[in-house]
Design a protein around this motif. Structure first.
Motif, PDB file in Angstrom:
ATOM      1  N   GLU A 445       0.825  -1.201   0.000  1.00 48.44           N
ATOM      2  CA  GLU A 445       0.000   0.000   0.000  1.00 48.44           C
ATOM      3  C   GLU A 445       0.863   1.256   0.000  1.00 48.44           C
ATOM      4  OE1 GLU A 445      -4.059   0.756   1.921  1.00 48.44           O
ATOM      5  OE2 GLU A 445      -2.611   0.968   3.563  1.00 48.44           O
ATOM      6  N   VAL A 446       1.890   1.267   0.831  1.00 51.39           N
ATOM      7  CA  VAL A 446       2.789   2.421   0.888  1.00 51.39           C
ATOM      8  C   VAL A 446       3.445   2.643  -0.470  1.00 51.39           C
ATOM      9  CG1 VAL A 446       4.924   3.305   1.917  1.00 51.39           C
ATOM     10  CG2 VAL A 446       3.196   2.221   3.368  1.00 51.39           C
ATOM     11  N   LEU A 447       3.900   1.561  -1.100  1.00 45.65           N
ATOM     12  CA  LEU A 447       4.561   1.675  -2.401  1.00 45.65           C
ATOM     13  C   LEU A 447       3.596   2.166  -3.484  1.00 45.65           C
ATOM     14  CD1 LEU A 447       6.637  -1.625  -2.279  1.00 45.65           C
ATOM     15  CD2 LEU A 447       7.587   0.688  -2.271  1.00 45.65           C
ATOM     16  N   ALA A 448       2.344   1.731  -3.412  1.00 39.13           N
ATOM     17  CA  ALA A 448       1.375   2.078  -4.454  1.00 39.13           C
ATOM     18  C   ALA A 448       0.911   3.525  -4.372  1.00 39.13           C
ATOM     19  CB  ALA A 448       0.166   1.146  -4.371  1.00 39.13           C
ATOM     20  N   LEU A 449       0.870   4.107  -3.164  1.00 42.46           N
ATOM     21  CA  LEU A 449       0.244   5.411  -2.988  1.00 42.46           C
ATOM     22  C   LEU A 449       1.204   6.570  -2.791  1.00 42.46           C
ATOM     23  CD1 LEU A 449      -2.720   4.498  -0.578  1.00 42.46           C
ATOM     24  CD2 LEU A 449      -2.786   4.772  -3.049  1.00 42.46           C
ATOM     25  N   SER A 450       2.410   6.295  -2.317  1.00 42.28           N
ATOM     26  CA  SER A 450       3.251   7.361  -1.778  1.00 42.28           C
ATOM     27  C   SER A 450       4.038   8.118  -2.849  1.00 42.28           C
ATOM     28  CB  SER A 450       4.229   6.794  -0.754  1.00 42.28           C
ATOM     29  OG  SER A 450       3.536   6.132   0.286  1.00 42.28           O
ATOM     30  N   ASP A 451       4.070   9.448  -2.717  1.00 44.24           N
ATOM     31  CA  ASP A 451       4.992  10.273  -3.486  1.00 44.24           C
ATOM     32  C   ASP A 451       6.395  10.178  -2.882  1.00 44.24           C
ATOM     33  OD1 ASP A 451       2.962  11.513  -5.242  1.00 44.24           O
ATOM     34  OD2 ASP A 451       2.240  12.360  -3.359  1.00 44.24           O
ATOM     35  N   ARG A 452       6.424  10.006  -1.576  1.00 45.37           N
ATOM     36  CA  ARG A 452       7.687   9.877  -0.860  1.00 45.37           C
ATOM     37  C   ARG A 452       7.478   8.888   0.276  1.00 45.37           C
ATOM     38  NH1 ARG A 452       9.580  13.757   2.838  1.00 45.37           N
ATOM     39  NH2 ARG A 452       7.885  15.099   2.124  1.00 45.37           N
ATOM     40  N   ILE A 453       8.520   8.123   0.601  1.00 48.80           N
ATOM     41  CA  ILE A 453       8.427   7.080   1.628  1.00 48.80           C
ATOM     42  C   ILE A 453       9.507   7.308   2.670  1.00 48.80           C
ATOM     43  CG2 ILE A 453       8.580   4.587   2.104  1.00 48.80           C
ATOM     44  CD1 ILE A 453       7.714   4.131  -0.822  1.00 48.80           C
ATOM     45  N   VAL A 454       9.115   7.237   3.943  1.00 50.51           N
ATOM     46  CA  VAL A 454      10.086   7.210   5.035  1.00 50.51           C
ATOM     47  C   VAL A 454       9.864   5.926   5.822  1.00 50.51           C
ATOM     48  CG1 VAL A 454      10.231   9.714   5.215  1.00 50.51           C
ATOM     49  CG2 VAL A 454       8.604   8.489   6.641  1.00 50.51           C
ATOM     50  N   VAL A 455      10.949   5.376   6.371  1.00 53.44           N
ATOM     51  CA  VAL A 455      10.886   4.156   7.166  1.00 53.44           C
ATOM     52  C   VAL A 455      11.201   4.497   8.613  1.00 53.44           C
ATOM     53  CG1 VAL A 455      11.842   1.851   7.529  1.00 53.44           C
ATOM     54  CG2 VAL A 455      11.608   2.749   5.200  1.00 53.44           C
ATOM     55  N   LEU A 456      10.305   4.085   9.509  1.00 53.90           N
ATOM     56  CA  LEU A 456      10.551   4.264  10.937  1.00 53.90           C
ATOM     57  C   LEU A 456      11.131   2.977  11.523  1.00 53.90           C
ATOM     58  CD1 LEU A 456       7.609   6.150  12.713  1.00 53.90           C
ATOM     59  CD2 LEU A 456       9.854   7.011  12.059  1.00 53.90           C
ATOM     60  N   TYR A 457      12.188   3.135  12.294  1.00 53.32           N
ATOM     61  CA  TYR A 457      12.768   2.016  13.021  1.00 53.32           C
ATOM     62  C   TYR A 457      13.153   2.510  14.406  1.00 53.32           C
ATOM     63  CZ  TYR A 457      15.788  -1.842  14.397  1.00 53.32           C
ATOM     64  OH  TYR A 457      16.355  -2.901  15.093  1.00 53.32           O
ATOM     65  N   ARG A 458      12.539   1.909  15.405  1.00 53.32           N
ATOM     66  CA  ARG A 458      12.764   2.281  16.806  1.00 53.32           C
ATOM     67  C   ARG A 458      12.581   3.783  17.035  1.00 53.32           C
ATOM     68  NH1 ARG A 458      17.710  -1.732  18.867  1.00 53.32           N
ATOM     69  NH2 ARG A 458      16.538  -3.656  18.509  1.00 53.32           N
ATOM     70  N   GLY A 459      11.522   4.297  16.438  1.00 53.95           N
ATOM     71  CA  GLY A 459      11.136   5.671  16.689  1.00 53.95           C
ATOM     72  C   GLY A 459      11.895   6.721  15.921  1.00 53.95           C
ATOM     73  N   ARG A 460      12.753   6.311  14.989  1.00 52.82           N
ATOM     74  CA  ARG A 460      13.538   7.264  14.212  1.00 52.82           C
ATOM     75  C   ARG A 460      13.391   6.986  12.715  1.00 52.82           C
ATOM     76  NH1 ARG A 460      17.624  10.066  16.902  1.00 52.82           N
ATOM     77  NH2 ARG A 460      17.638   9.688  19.152  1.00 52.82           N
ATOM     78  N   ILE A 461      13.598   8.001  11.906  1.00 57.92           N
ATOM     79  CA  ILE A 461      13.589   7.794  10.463  1.00 57.92           C
ATOM     80  C   ILE A 461      14.898   7.135  10.062  1.00 57.92           C
ATOM     81  CG2 ILE A 461      13.631   8.936   8.212  1.00 57.92           C
ATOM     82  CD1 ILE A 461      11.670  10.967   9.276  1.00 57.92           C
ATOM     83  N   ALA A 462      14.785   5.907   9.552  1.00 62.00           N
ATOM     84  CA  ALA A 462      15.973   5.136   9.177  1.00 62.00           C
ATOM     85  C   ALA A 462      16.278   5.226   7.694  1.00 62.00           C
ATOM     86  CB  ALA A 462      15.776   3.667   9.579  1.00 62.00           C
ATOM     87  N   HIS A 463      15.288   5.672   6.893  1.00 66.83           N
ATOM     88  CA  HIS A 463      15.484   5.690   5.443  1.00 66.83           C
ATOM     89  C   HIS A 463      14.425   6.588   4.832  1.00 66.83           C
ATOM     90  CE1 HIS A 463      16.743   4.226   1.517  1.00 66.83           C
ATOM     91  NE2 HIS A 463      15.507   3.857   1.245  1.00 66.83           N
ATOM     92  N   GLU A 464      14.772   7.273   3.748  1.00 72.01           N
ATOM     93  CA  GLU A 464      13.820   8.097   3.013  1.00 72.01           C
ATOM     94  C   GLU A 464      14.101   7.972   1.527  1.00 72.01           C
ATOM     95  OE1 GLU A 464      12.331  12.757   2.676  1.00 72.01           O
ATOM     96  OE2 GLU A 464      13.374  12.037   4.492  1.00 72.01           O
ATOM     97  N   THR A 465      13.037   7.866   0.721  1.00 68.91           N
ATOM     98  CA  THR A 465      13.205   7.653  -0.709  1.00 68.91           C
ATOM     99  C   THR A 465      11.969   8.146  -1.450  1.00 68.91           C
ATOM    100  OG1 THR A 465      13.600   5.964  -2.405  1.00 68.91           O
ATOM    101  CG2 THR A 465      12.240   5.319  -0.552  1.00 68.91           C
TER     102      THR A 465
END
Length: 483
Positions: A445-465
């Motif tokens: 769902e995130v891949l299908a809808l998002s203009d931009r994606i961020v990944v949360l890991y242990r309360g922090r942004i671990a990746h953005e694309t």
């Protein structure tokens, strides 16, 4: 064609007011991955529970290797070589892997031979690509590792037929790949795997045969090689559906939502949908509730439409232009005992007295605009399907033209048709210039809808694309904390 190892004929299972299985037939063969596909509420998990002995059917029969059997319990199922791995694991956190596997196993000696058990567990895991440490405490394991323990446990007890109930629901993409490798190894070893799912992409990747259910009945039984996702979706909901990517290029715009918290620096612009991916428990709930004014952060700042709303409560966030769809639609988002009309009034500014005639007219308009299947404004919300309850919630939140929509797991538990409708509403809001923050554990769902994606890991942004052309493998690594 080989004879079925497990057959169901005319299975009927009733619960008060519901026929969960209505004359279901199913044949499962050794060396085959047989998927049971359907919407939530289609009867898939009930069928799996009947096949494994958790439920006894009200009508119909089961056969194992051609012999008619009556299963009184899951123990009877295992005695016949049928084991079920549940979506919600049944493990004791403070015990080791080996100790969990020994629990309830009547074949173990009074004094447990731990060394022998650990060797057997290790060997079984290695045979099917299930890397597992028999001495590890279950409470220290990841979700994917716990699932491996459940599968090894089922195999250790002699299961030739494994029923996997929504096994990818809480896994990262990397863990899904490991699971699929195990499923293929089981198939190669001559075991039968029944894969319960509603995810079309995964079904097409892993299945040999697919049985589709809708409203408790079988609507199709096909070889995976002879069908495609579009046809399967049509069998699931009875019409064509469109779940294709919905992003489109947008002109740069001003940030409508600005979040500056410990480990999280995030802007969402007008006309943009930002997806937040992550395994459950990595801060998604806390982020959503902080933005919505339900939590006060120890430090940092949240701005909506340029207004600082940090720690000022939900009312201030709404006045600044926030709409909020929580992940628990009935427990938090709606009042189940109230009517549709009353739920639509909950967040509106109003005087002491309610004009019920006007409220009913507004509810009728919302029912029509959002295609809510209900008897009318006075329908009690708790009797609605999940999809219709979600439409009531969205109808309320999108009234008054908010600037920002925070949507947490907006399609969780919904069928394909309801999912399509919710995605259309999110996309329409974005197209009108709204800013959307989508928090979902469903990476597709995130891949299908998002203009931009961020990944949360242990309360922090671990990746953005960027969403377009996102590297799924890299996202999966970030979700697992491997960066």
């Amino acid at each position: 064609m080989d004879a079925p190892v497990l057959s169901a004929r005319g299975i009927v299972k009733r619960f008060p007011g519901v026929v969960a299985n209505d004359g279901v037939d199913l044949d499962v063969r050794r060396g085959e991955v047989h998927t049971v596909l359907g919407e939530n509420g289609a009867g898939k998990s009930t069928l799996a529970a009947v096949l494994s002995g958790y439920y006894r059917p009200d009508e119909g029969e089961l056969r194992v290797d051609g012999e008619r059997v009556t299963l009184h319990s899951p123990r009877d199922g295992l005695a016949r070589g049928i084991g079920m791995v549940h979506q919600h694991f049944r493990l004791v956190d403070r015990f080791t892997v080996a100790e969990n596997i020994a629990l309830g196993d009547g074949s173990q000696p009074v004094v447990l031979d731990t060394s022998r058990l650990e060797r057997e567990v290790t060997a079984l895991g290695e045979r099917f690509g299930l890397s597992i440490d028999p001495r590890a405490r279950v409470g220290d394991l990841s979700v994917g590792e716990r699932q491996r323990v459940e599968i090894v446990n089922t195999l250790y007890r002699g299961a030739d037929v494994l029923l996997l109930d929504e096994p990818t629901a809480v896994l990262t993409p990397r863990e899904v790949d490991v699971l699929f490798a195990t499923v293929r190894a089981l198939r190669a070893a001559g075991r039968a795997v029944v894969f319960i799912s509603h995810k079309l992409g995964e079904v097409m990747e892993v299945s040999d045969r697919i049985t589709v259910m809708r409203n408790g009945r079988v609507t199709g039984d096909v070889r995976a090689a002879d069908t495609d996702a579009r046809e399967l979706a049509r069998m699931m909901v009875g019409r064509d559906v469109d779940l294709s990517p919905r992003r489109a290029p947008r002109a740069p715009a001003a940030p409508m939502l600005r979040v500056r918290l410990d480990g999280i620096e995030l802007d969402v612009r007008a006309g943009e949908l930002v997806g937040v991916a992550g395994v459950a428990g990595n801060g998604q709930l806390e982020l959503a509730e902080t933005i919505a004014g339900l939590r006060t952060p120890p430090a940092g700042r949240v701005e909506i439409g340029g207004v600082d709303v940090t720690g000022r409560g939900a009312r201030a966030a709404r006045r600044a232009g926030l709409a909020y769809v929580p992940e628990d639609r009935l427990g938090t988002g709606l009042a189940p005992s109230l009517t549709i009309a009353e739920n639509l009034l909950l967040t509106r500014r109003r005087g002491f007295f309610v004009n019920r005639r006007r409220a009913a007219a507004q509810a009728r308009d919302a029912i029509e605009r959002f295609d809510i299947k209900a008897s009318g404004p006075d329908a009690v919300t708790r009797v609605l399907s999940g999809g219709n309850a979600q439409r009531v919630l969205l109808a309320r939140e999108l009234a008054g033209e908010p600037r920002v929509l925070v949507a947490a797991a907006p399609t969780r538990g919904l069928d394909v048709g309801a999912t399509e409708a919710v995605r259309e509403l999110l996309d329409a809001f974005r197209a009108r210039g709204g800013a959307v923050l989508l928090l979902s554990e469903d990476l597709d769902e995130v891949l299908a809808l998002s203009d931009r994606i961020v990944v949360l890991y242990r309360g922090r942004i671990a990746h953005e694309t960027p969403g377009d052309g996102a590297d799924v493998e890299q996202i999966g690594y970030a979700m697992a904390g491997v960066v």
